[in-house]
Design a protein around this motif. Structure first.
Motif, PDB file in Angstrom:
ATOM      1  N   PHE A 181     -30.828  -6.430 -25.932  1.00 32.86           N
ATOM      2  CA  PHE A 181     -32.197  -6.486 -25.425  1.00 32.86           C
ATOM      3  C   PHE A 181     -33.109  -7.331 -26.309  1.00 32.86           C
ATOM      4  O   PHE A 181     -34.193  -7.727 -25.884  1.00 32.86           O
ATOM      5  CB  PHE A 181     -32.760  -5.066 -25.302  1.00 32.86           C
ATOM      6  CG  PHE A 181     -32.160  -4.291 -24.163  1.00 32.86           C
ATOM      7  CD1 PHE A 181     -32.775  -4.266 -22.919  1.00 32.86           C
ATOM      8  CD2 PHE A 181     -30.972  -3.598 -24.329  1.00 32.86           C
ATOM      9  CE1 PHE A 181     -32.230  -3.551 -21.864  1.00 32.86           C
ATOM     10  CE2 PHE A 181     -30.415  -2.874 -23.279  1.00 32.86           C
ATOM     11  CZ  PHE A 181     -31.036  -2.858 -22.048  1.00 32.86           C
ATOM     12  N   SER A 182     -32.694  -7.574 -27.533  1.00 34.67           N
ATOM     13  CA  SER A 182     -33.406  -8.453 -28.456  1.00 34.67           C
ATOM     14  C   SER A 182     -32.352  -9.252 -29.208  1.00 34.67           C
ATOM     15  O   SER A 182     -31.172  -8.893 -29.197  1.00 34.67           O
ATOM     16  CB  SER A 182     -34.293  -7.642 -29.417  1.00 34.67           C
ATOM     17  OG  SER A 182     -33.497  -6.772 -30.211  1.00 34.67           O
ATOM     18  N   PRO A 183     -32.741 -10.347 -29.855  1.00 34.32           N
ATOM     19  CA  PRO A 183     -31.739 -11.183 -30.525  1.00 34.32           C
ATOM     20  C   PRO A 183     -31.021 -10.446 -31.652  1.00 34.32           C
ATOM     21  O   PRO A 183     -31.638 -10.041 -32.646  1.00 34.32           O
ATOM     22  CB  PRO A 183     -32.563 -12.353 -31.060  1.00 34.32           C
ATOM     23  CG  PRO A 183     -33.766 -12.416 -30.184  1.00 34.32           C
ATOM     24  CD  PRO A 183     -34.081 -10.983 -29.864  1.00 34.32           C
ATOM     25  N   ILE A 184     -29.704 -10.246 -31.491  1.00 37.39           N
ATOM     26  CA  ILE A 184     -28.854  -9.560 -32.465  1.00 37.39           C
ATOM     27  C   ILE A 184     -27.594 -10.383 -32.669  1.00 37.39           C
ATOM     28  O   ILE A 184     -26.957 -10.820 -31.708  1.00 37.39           O
ATOM     29  CB  ILE A 184     -28.431  -8.154 -31.975  1.00 37.39           C
ATOM     30  CG1 ILE A 184     -29.643  -7.273 -31.690  1.00 37.39           C
ATOM     31  CG2 ILE A 184     -27.476  -7.492 -32.971  1.00 37.39           C
ATOM     32  CD1 ILE A 184     -30.344  -6.762 -32.909  1.00 37.39           C
ATOM     33  N   HIS A 185     -27.220 -10.586 -33.934  1.00 32.76           N
ATOM     34  CA  HIS A 185     -25.929 -11.173 -34.275  1.00 32.76           C
ATOM     35  C   HIS A 185     -25.118 -10.116 -35.001  1.00 32.76           C
ATOM     36  O   HIS A 185     -25.630  -9.454 -35.923  1.00 32.76           O
ATOM     37  CB  HIS A 185     -26.099 -12.398 -35.169  1.00 32.76           C
ATOM     38  CG  HIS A 185     -26.875 -13.507 -34.528  1.00 32.76           C
ATOM     39  ND1 HIS A 185     -26.296 -14.426 -33.688  1.00 32.76           N
ATOM     40  CD2 HIS A 185     -28.201 -13.825 -34.587  1.00 32.76           C
ATOM     41  CE1 HIS A 185     -27.221 -15.283 -33.265  1.00 32.76           C
ATOM     42  NE2 HIS A 185     -28.386 -14.935 -33.797  1.00 32.76           N
ATOM     43  N   MET A 186     -23.851  -9.944 -34.605  1.00 33.71           N
ATOM     44  CA  MET A 186     -22.997  -8.935 -35.226  1.00 33.71           C
ATOM     45  C   MET A 186     -21.562  -9.473 -35.270  1.00 33.71           C
ATOM     46  O   MET A 186     -20.991  -9.788 -34.221  1.00 33.71           O
ATOM     47  CB  MET A 186     -23.060  -7.630 -34.429  1.00 33.71           C
ATOM     48  CG  MET A 186     -22.401  -6.441 -35.095  1.00 33.71           C
ATOM     49  SD  MET A 186     -22.634  -4.911 -34.139  1.00 33.71           S
ATOM     50  CE  MET A 186     -24.428  -4.767 -34.139  1.00 33.71           C
ATOM     51  N   TYR A 187     -21.030  -9.615 -36.489  1.00 36.71           N
ATOM     52  CA  TYR A 187     -19.704 -10.198 -36.672  1.00 36.71           C
ATOM     53  C   TYR A 187     -18.859  -9.330 -37.606  1.00 36.71           C
ATOM     54  O   TYR A 187     -19.378  -8.664 -38.504  1.00 36.71           O
ATOM     55  CB  TYR A 187     -19.766 -11.575 -37.356  1.00 36.71           C
ATOM     56  CG  TYR A 187     -20.837 -12.536 -36.933  1.00 36.71           C
ATOM     57  CD1 TYR A 187     -21.181 -12.742 -35.603  1.00 36.71           C
ATOM     58  CD2 TYR A 187     -21.488 -13.305 -37.906  1.00 36.71           C
ATOM     59  CE1 TYR A 187     -22.156 -13.675 -35.255  1.00 36.71           C
ATOM     60  CE2 TYR A 187     -22.466 -14.237 -37.567  1.00 36.71           C
ATOM     61  CZ  TYR A 187     -22.794 -14.415 -36.237  1.00 36.71           C
ATOM     62  OH  TYR A 187     -23.762 -15.332 -35.908  1.00 36.71           O
ATOM     63  N   ASN A 188     -17.538  -9.446 -37.424  1.00 39.79           N
ATOM     64  CA  ASN A 188     -16.588  -9.038 -38.448  1.00 39.79           C
ATOM     65  C   ASN A 188     -15.970 -10.298 -39.047  1.00 39.79           C
ATOM     66  O   ASN A 188     -15.325 -11.071 -38.326  1.00 39.79           O
ATOM     67  CB  ASN A 188     -15.462  -8.172 -37.859  1.00 39.79           C
ATOM     68  CG  ASN A 188     -15.887  -6.751 -37.598  1.00 39.79           C
ATOM     69  OD1 ASN A 188     -16.560  -6.134 -38.421  1.00 39.79           O
ATOM     70  ND2 ASN A 188     -15.492  -6.206 -36.449  1.00 39.79           N
ATOM     71  N   LEU A 189     -16.190 -10.512 -40.327  1.00 37.95           N
ATOM     72  CA  LEU A 189     -15.515 -11.583 -41.054  1.00 37.95           C
ATOM     73  C   LEU A 189     -14.242 -11.010 -41.663  1.00 37.95           C
ATOM     74  O   LEU A 189     -14.295 -10.045 -42.429  1.00 37.95           O
ATOM     75  CB  LEU A 189     -16.419 -12.129 -42.165  1.00 37.95           C
ATOM     76  CG  LEU A 189     -15.761 -13.040 -43.211  1.00 37.95           C
ATOM     77  CD1 LEU A 189     -15.277 -14.338 -42.574  1.00 37.95           C
ATOM     78  CD2 LEU A 189     -16.715 -13.318 -44.365  1.00 37.95           C
ATOM     79  N   LYS A 190     -13.098 -11.568 -41.290  1.00 39.49           N
ATOM     80  CA  LYS A 190     -11.811 -11.135 -41.831  1.00 39.49           C
ATOM     81  C   LYS A 190     -11.153 -12.368 -42.448  1.00 39.49           C
ATOM     82  O   LYS A 190     -10.723 -13.271 -41.714  1.00 39.49           O
ATOM     83  CB  LYS A 190     -10.933 -10.534 -40.743  1.00 39.49           C
ATOM     84  CG  LYS A 190     -11.545  -9.285 -40.102  1.00 39.49           C
ATOM     85  CD  LYS A 190     -10.652  -8.683 -39.023  1.00 39.49           C
ATOM     86  CE  LYS A 190     -11.255  -7.386 -38.483  1.00 39.49           C
ATOM     87  NZ  LYS A 190     -10.414  -6.775 -37.412  1.00 39.49           N
ATOM     88  N   ALA A 191     -11.116 -12.413 -43.787  1.00 41.67           N
ATOM     89  CA  ALA A 191     -10.724 -13.663 -44.436  1.00 41.67           C
ATOM     90  C   ALA A 191      -9.936 -13.424 -45.706  1.00 41.67           C
ATOM     91  O   ALA A 191     -10.043 -12.369 -46.352  1.00 41.67           O
ATOM     92  CB  ALA A 191     -11.969 -14.493 -44.745  1.00 41.67           C
ATOM     93  N   LYS A 192      -9.146 -14.431 -46.070  1.00 42.76           N
ATOM     94  CA  LYS A 192      -8.282 -14.375 -47.246  1.00 42.76           C
ATOM     95  C   LYS A 192      -9.034 -14.824 -48.501  1.00 42.76           C
ATOM     96  O   LYS A 192     -10.044 -15.517 -48.434  1.00 42.76           O
ATOM     97  CB  LYS A 192      -7.059 -15.270 -47.031  1.00 42.76           C
ATOM     98  CG  LYS A 192      -6.170 -14.847 -45.865  1.00 42.76           C
ATOM     99  CD  LYS A 192      -5.015 -15.810 -45.675  1.00 42.76           C
ATOM    100  CE  LYS A 192      -4.132 -15.405 -44.490  1.00 42.76           C
ATOM    101  NZ  LYS A 192      -3.025 -16.386 -44.278  1.00 42.76           N
ATOM    102  N   VAL A 193      -8.510 -14.417 -49.645  1.00 46.28           N
ATOM    103  CA  VAL A 193      -9.096 -14.797 -50.919  1.00 46.28           C
ATOM    104  C   VAL A 193      -9.220 -16.323 -51.009  1.00 46.28           C
ATOM    105  O   VAL A 193      -8.338 -17.061 -50.559  1.00 46.28           O
ATOM    106  CB  VAL A 193      -8.254 -14.242 -52.084  1.00 46.28           C
ATOM    107  CG1 VAL A 193      -6.837 -14.810 -52.087  1.00 46.28           C
ATOM    108  CG2 VAL A 193      -8.933 -14.501 -53.427  1.00 46.28           C
ATOM    109  N   GLY A 194     -10.331 -16.784 -51.538  1.00 42.22           N
ATOM    110  CA  GLY A 194     -10.586 -18.210 -51.678  1.00 42.22           C
ATOM    111  C   GLY A 194     -11.379 -18.811 -50.530  1.00 42.22           C
ATOM    112  O   GLY A 194     -11.901 -19.924 -50.640  1.00 42.22           O
TER     113      GLY A 194
END
Length: 290
Positions: A181-194
Protein backbone atom coordinates in the motif's frame (compact mmCIF):
# COMPACT_ATOMS: atom_id res chain seq x y z
CA UNK A 1 24.44 9.68 -4.93
CA UNK A 2 25.13 10.27 -1.26
CA UNK A 3 26.20 7.44 1.06
CA UNK A 4 23.66 6.21 3.61
CA UNK A 5 25.51 5.57 6.87
CA UNK A 6 24.76 3.29 9.81
CA UNK A 7 22.88 4.94 12.65
CA UNK A 8 23.42 2.03 15.06
CA UNK A 9 24.17 -1.68 15.20
CA UNK A 10 21.70 -3.33 17.56
CA UNK A 11 22.34 -6.62 19.34
CA UNK A 12 19.43 -8.93 20.19
CA UNK A 13 18.04 -8.54 23.69
CA UNK A 14 16.93 -11.56 25.78
CA UNK A 15 14.22 -13.52 24.00
CA UNK A 16 10.66 -13.96 25.22
CA UNK A 17 7.88 -16.30 24.11
CA UNK A 18 4.84 -15.21 22.13
CA UNK A 19 2.36 -17.96 22.91
CA UNK A 20 4.34 -21.17 23.31
CA UNK A 21 5.59 -21.44 19.74
CA UNK A 22 7.59 -18.31 18.98
CA UNK A 23 10.74 -17.41 20.94
CA UNK A 24 11.49 -13.89 19.77
CA UNK A 25 13.83 -10.94 20.17
CA UNK A 26 11.95 -7.67 19.71
CA UNK A 27 13.74 -4.87 17.83
CA UNK A 28 10.77 -2.58 17.10
CA UNK A 29 9.47 -0.85 19.17
CA UNK A 30 11.54 -1.81 22.23
CA UNK A 31 15.11 -0.91 21.24
CA UNK A 32 16.61 2.61 21.64
CA UNK A 33 15.88 4.91 18.67
CA UNK A 34 13.53 2.26 17.23
CA UNK A 35 10.05 3.21 18.43
CA UNK A 36 7.07 3.19 16.07
CA UNK A 37 7.39 6.83 15.03
CA UNK A 38 11.14 6.56 14.43
CA UNK A 39 10.78 3.36 12.37
CA UNK A 40 7.67 4.40 10.39
CA UNK A 41 6.23 2.57 8.41
CA UNK A 42 7.61 -0.44 10.31
CA UNK A 43 5.88 -0.62 13.68
CA UNK A 44 6.89 -4.03 15.06
CA UNK A 45 9.82 -6.35 14.33
CA UNK A 46 10.07 -9.72 16.10
CA UNK A 47 12.87 -12.13 15.27
CA UNK A 48 12.76 -15.81 16.25
CA UNK A 49 16.47 -16.59 16.08
CA UNK A 50 17.43 -20.25 15.58
CA UNK A 51 15.81 -22.35 18.27
CA UNK A 52 15.18 -26.09 18.41
CA UNK A 53 11.72 -27.22 19.42
CA UNK A 54 11.23 -30.79 20.57
CA UNK A 55 8.47 -33.03 19.21
CA UNK A 56 4.90 -32.32 20.28
CA UNK A 57 1.59 -33.96 19.40
CA UNK A 58 -0.17 -30.67 20.19
CA UNK A 59 1.19 -27.93 17.89
CA UNK A 60 2.72 -24.96 19.67
CA UNK A 61 1.79 -21.45 18.66
CA UNK A 62 -0.66 -18.61 19.28
CA UNK A 63 -4.42 -19.12 19.43
CA UNK A 64 -7.10 -16.84 18.02
CA UNK A 65 -6.18 -13.16 18.38
CA UNK A 66 -7.03 -9.97 16.54
CA UNK A 67 -5.27 -7.40 14.34
CA UNK A 68 -6.49 -4.07 12.94
CA UNK A 69 -4.94 -1.15 11.08
CA UNK A 70 -1.73 -2.69 9.66
CA UNK A 71 -0.17 -5.66 7.86
CA UNK A 72 1.73 -8.63 9.26
CA UNK A 73 4.59 -10.07 7.21
CA UNK A 74 5.92 -13.47 8.31
CA UNK A 75 9.08 -14.86 6.70
CA UNK A 76 10.02 -18.50 7.33
CA UNK A 77 13.71 -19.45 7.31
CA UNK A 78 13.53 -22.72 9.31
CA UNK A 79 10.46 -24.71 10.31
CA UNK A 80 6.83 -24.63 9.16
CA UNK A 81 3.79 -22.67 10.35
CA UNK A 82 0.10 -23.33 9.80
CA UNK A 83 -2.20 -20.33 10.04
CA UNK A 84 -5.61 -18.94 9.23
CA UNK A 85 -7.73 -15.81 9.56
CA UNK A 86 -11.39 -14.84 9.68
CA UNK A 87 -11.34 -13.43 6.13
CA UNK A 88 -10.62 -16.89 4.72
CA UNK A 89 -6.85 -16.46 4.26
CA UNK A 90 -4.51 -19.15 5.48
CA UNK A 91 -2.32 -22.11 4.68
CA UNK A 92 1.15 -23.41 5.46
CA UNK A 93 4.30 -21.32 5.42
CA UNK A 94 7.23 -23.57 4.55
CA UNK A 95 10.93 -22.75 4.61
CA UNK A 96 11.59 -19.74 2.41
CA UNK A 97 7.92 -18.80 2.10
CA UNK A 98 6.31 -15.50 3.09
CA UNK A 99 2.84 -14.74 4.46
CA UNK A 100 1.68 -11.15 3.89
CA UNK A 101 -1.59 -10.53 5.72
CA UNK A 102 -3.42 -7.20 5.50
CA UNK A 103 -5.53 -6.81 8.64
CA UNK A 104 -6.86 -3.37 7.58
CA UNK A 105 -10.38 -3.00 9.05
CA UNK A 106 -9.89 -6.01 11.29
CA UNK A 107 -9.40 -9.79 11.33
CA UNK A 108 -9.07 -12.67 13.75
CA UNK A 109 -5.92 -14.73 13.26
CA UNK A 110 -4.22 -17.86 14.60
CA UNK A 111 -0.79 -19.37 13.90
CA UNK A 112 0.75 -22.65 15.04
CA UNK A 113 3.64 -24.93 14.13
CA UNK A 114 2.48 -27.06 11.20
CA UNK A 115 0.93 -30.29 12.51
CA UNK A 116 3.28 -32.85 10.92
CA UNK A 117 6.39 -30.73 11.53
CA UNK A 118 5.35 -30.38 15.16
CA UNK A 119 5.37 -34.16 15.65
CA UNK A 120 9.11 -34.29 14.99
CA UNK A 121 10.11 -30.73 15.89
CA UNK A 122 13.38 -29.26 14.74
CA UNK A 123 15.18 -26.01 14.09
CA UNK A 124 12.92 -22.95 13.88
CA UNK A 125 13.81 -19.46 12.62
CA UNK A 126 11.34 -16.79 11.52
CA UNK A 127 10.73 -13.04 11.27
CA UNK A 128 7.46 -11.21 11.78
CA UNK A 129 7.22 -7.59 10.76
CA UNK A 130 4.24 -5.25 11.17
CA UNK A 131 3.85 -2.66 8.40
CA UNK A 132 1.59 0.31 9.12
CA UNK A 133 -1.20 1.39 6.77
CA UNK A 134 -2.28 4.89 5.80
CA UNK A 135 -5.43 6.24 7.40
CA UNK A 136 -7.66 5.47 4.42
CA UNK A 137 -6.23 1.96 3.97
CA UNK A 138 -6.95 1.04 7.60
CA UNK A 139 -10.65 1.09 6.62
CA UNK A 140 -10.29 -1.35 3.73
CA UNK A 141 -11.04 -5.07 3.54
CA UNK A 142 -8.68 -7.71 4.84
CA UNK A 143 -6.37 -9.26 2.28
CA UNK A 144 -3.98 -12.21 2.15
CA UNK A 145 -0.91 -12.93 0.00
CA UNK A 146 0.93 -16.25 0.05
CA UNK A 147 4.39 -15.92 -1.51
CA UNK A 148 5.97 -19.30 -2.13
CA UNK A 149 9.74 -19.51 -2.22
CA UNK A 150 9.94 -21.30 -5.58
CA UNK A 151 7.86 -18.54 -7.19
CA UNK A 152 9.72 -15.65 -5.58
CA UNK A 153 11.48 -13.17 -7.87
CA UNK A 154 15.26 -13.62 -7.73
CA UNK A 155 18.19 -11.52 -8.89
CA UNK A 156 21.34 -13.57 -9.45
CA UNK A 157 24.56 -11.90 -8.30
CA UNK A 158 27.55 -11.84 -10.68
CA UNK A 159 29.81 -14.91 -10.90
CA UNK A 160 27.30 -17.13 -9.11
CA UNK A 161 28.22 -15.65 -5.74
CA UNK A 162 24.67 -15.53 -4.47
CA UNK A 163 21.13 -14.32 -4.99
CA UNK A 164 18.80 -11.55 -3.88
CA UNK A 165 15.27 -12.82 -3.30
CA UNK A 166 12.92 -9.90 -3.93
CA UNK A 167 9.84 -10.21 -1.73
CA UNK A 168 8.56 -6.67 -2.32
CA UNK A 169 9.72 -3.64 -4.29
CA UNK A 170 12.46 -4.17 -6.84
CA UNK A 171 16.20 -4.69 -7.08
CA UNK A 172 17.92 -3.66 -10.33
CA UNK A 173 14.69 -4.21 -12.26
CA UNK A 174 13.74 -7.50 -10.60
CA UNK A 175 10.31 -6.87 -9.08
CA UNK A 176 8.91 -8.60 -6.02
CA UNK A 177 5.64 -10.51 -5.93
CA UNK A 178 4.04 -8.74 -2.97
CA UNK A 179 1.70 -5.82 -3.57
CA UNK A 180 2.06 -3.04 -1.00
CA UNK A 181 0.00 0.00 0.00
CA UNK A 182 3.07 2.24 0.31
CA UNK A 183 6.56 1.97 -1.18
CA UNK A 184 8.30 -1.01 0.50
CA UNK A 185 11.45 -2.88 -0.51
CA UNK A 186 12.10 -6.25 1.13
CA UNK A 187 14.89 -8.64 0.12
CA UNK A 188 16.78 -11.69 1.29
CA UNK A 189 20.45 -11.41 0.37
CA UNK A 190 22.02 -14.88 0.29
CA UNK A 191 25.69 -14.62 -0.62
CA UNK A 192 29.10 -16.23 -0.26
CA UNK A 193 32.11 -14.81 1.56
CA UNK A 194 33.86 -12.11 -0.46
CA UNK A 195 30.69 -10.92 -2.17
CA UNK A 196 30.15 -7.15 -2.21
CA UNK A 197 26.66 -5.87 -3.06
CA UNK A 198 25.42 -2.30 -3.44
CA UNK A 199 21.97 -1.15 -2.33
CA UNK A 200 20.24 2.15 -2.92
CA UNK A 201 16.97 3.48 -1.51
CA UNK A 202 15.49 6.98 -1.67
CA UNK A 203 16.72 9.40 0.97
CA UNK A 204 14.23 9.61 3.81
CA UNK A 205 13.30 5.91 3.76
CA UNK A 206 13.55 3.83 6.96
CA UNK A 207 16.10 1.07 6.32
CA UNK A 208 17.15 -2.00 8.33
CA UNK A 209 19.31 -5.07 7.78
CA UNK A 210 19.04 -8.22 9.92
CA UNK A 211 21.88 -10.76 9.67
CA UNK A 212 20.33 -14.22 10.03
CA UNK A 213 23.42 -16.20 9.04
CA UNK A 214 27.12 -15.39 8.86
CA UNK A 215 28.63 -11.93 9.12
CA UNK A 216 28.77 -8.83 6.93
CA UNK A 217 30.32 -5.39 6.84
CA UNK A 218 27.92 -2.54 6.03
CA UNK A 219 29.97 0.40 4.76
CA UNK A 220 32.91 -1.22 6.55
CA UNK A 221 31.17 -1.74 9.91
CA UNK A 222 30.87 -5.34 11.12
CA UNK A 223 27.35 -6.67 11.69
CA UNK A 224 27.30 -10.13 13.28
CA UNK A 225 24.70 -12.92 13.26
CA UNK A 226 21.36 -11.97 14.87
CA UNK A 227 22.30 -8.25 14.90
CA UNK A 228 20.47 -5.43 13.11
CA UNK A 229 22.06 -2.56 11.20
CA UNK A 230 19.75 0.46 11.53
CA UNK A 231 20.62 2.93 8.78
CA UNK A 232 20.32 6.71 8.79
CA UNK A 233 17.45 8.13 6.76
CA UNK A 234 19.70 10.58 4.92
CA UNK A 235 21.63 9.36 1.90
CA UNK A 236 20.87 6.59 -0.57
CA UNK A 237 23.67 4.10 -1.24
CA UNK A 238 25.44 1.59 0.98
CA UNK A 239 27.53 -1.53 0.46
CA UNK A 240 27.19 -4.94 2.08
CA UNK A 241 30.40 -6.98 2.07
CA UNK A 242 30.03 -10.62 3.11
CA UNK A 243 32.81 -11.70 5.48
CA UNK A 244 31.22 -15.08 6.31
CA UNK A 245 28.64 -16.82 4.09
CA UNK A 246 25.51 -14.87 4.93
CA UNK A 247 21.75 -14.54 4.82
CA UNK A 248 20.60 -10.94 5.34
CA UNK A 249 17.08 -9.53 5.42
CA UNK A 250 17.06 -6.02 3.93
CA UNK A 251 14.00 -3.81 4.37
CA UNK A 252 13.36 -0.19 3.41
CA UNK A 253 10.14 1.79 3.31
CA UNK A 254 8.78 5.29 2.86
CA UNK A 255 7.46 6.76 6.14
CA UNK A 256 3.73 7.45 6.20
CA UNK A 257 4.19 10.52 8.46
CA UNK A 258 0.79 10.09 10.07
CA UNK A 259 -0.12 10.06 13.78
CA UNK A 260 0.17 6.64 15.45
CA UNK A 261 -2.19 5.51 18.21
CA UNK A 262 -1.34 2.04 19.45
CA UNK A 263 -3.06 -0.35 21.83
CA UNK A 264 -2.02 -4.01 21.70
CA UNK A 265 -3.11 -5.48 18.34
CA UNK A 266 -4.73 -2.22 17.18
CA UNK A 267 -2.75 0.51 15.39
CA UNK A 268 -4.83 3.54 14.43
CA UNK A 269 -4.34 7.31 14.11
CA UNK A 270 -6.29 8.60 17.11
CA UNK A 271 -7.39 7.48 20.57
CA UNK A 272 -11.04 7.71 19.50
CA UNK A 273 -10.31 5.27 16.67
CA UNK A 274 -8.70 2.87 19.14
CA UNK A 275 -11.82 2.98 21.32
CA UNK A 276 -13.94 2.25 18.24
CA UNK A 277 -11.62 -0.64 17.25
CA UNK A 278 -12.04 -2.26 20.67
CA UNK A 279 -15.82 -1.80 20.47
CA UNK A 280 -15.89 -3.34 16.99
CA UNK A 281 -13.88 -6.33 18.20
CA UNK A 282 -16.07 -6.84 21.26
CA UNK A 283 -19.21 -6.68 19.13
CA UNK A 284 -17.95 -9.40 16.78
CA UNK A 285 -17.36 -7.24 13.70
CA UNK A 286 -14.04 -8.96 12.91
CA UNK A 287 -15.79 -12.23 12.04
CA UNK A 288 -15.46 -15.73 13.49
CA UNK A 289 -12.53 -18.10 13.72
CA UNK A 290 -12.55 -21.43 15.52
Amino acid sequence: MKTRNIKQVVKPQPAHFVGDGFRVHNFIPSMPNMNMQQMDPFIMFDYNSKYTFGPSEIPRGVGVHTHKGFETVTIAYKGRVEHGDSSGGGGIIGEGDVQWMTAASGVLHKEFHETEWSKTGGEFQMVQLWVNLKREDKKGPAKYQAIEHDKMAKYTLPNGEGVIEVIAGDYNGTKGTASTFSPIHMYNLKAKVGTSTNFSFPSGYTTLLLVLEGEVKVNGTVVATDHVAHMEREGEEFTVEVTKDAVVLVISGEPLNEPIAHYGPFVMNTTDELVQAVDDFNSGKFGDLA
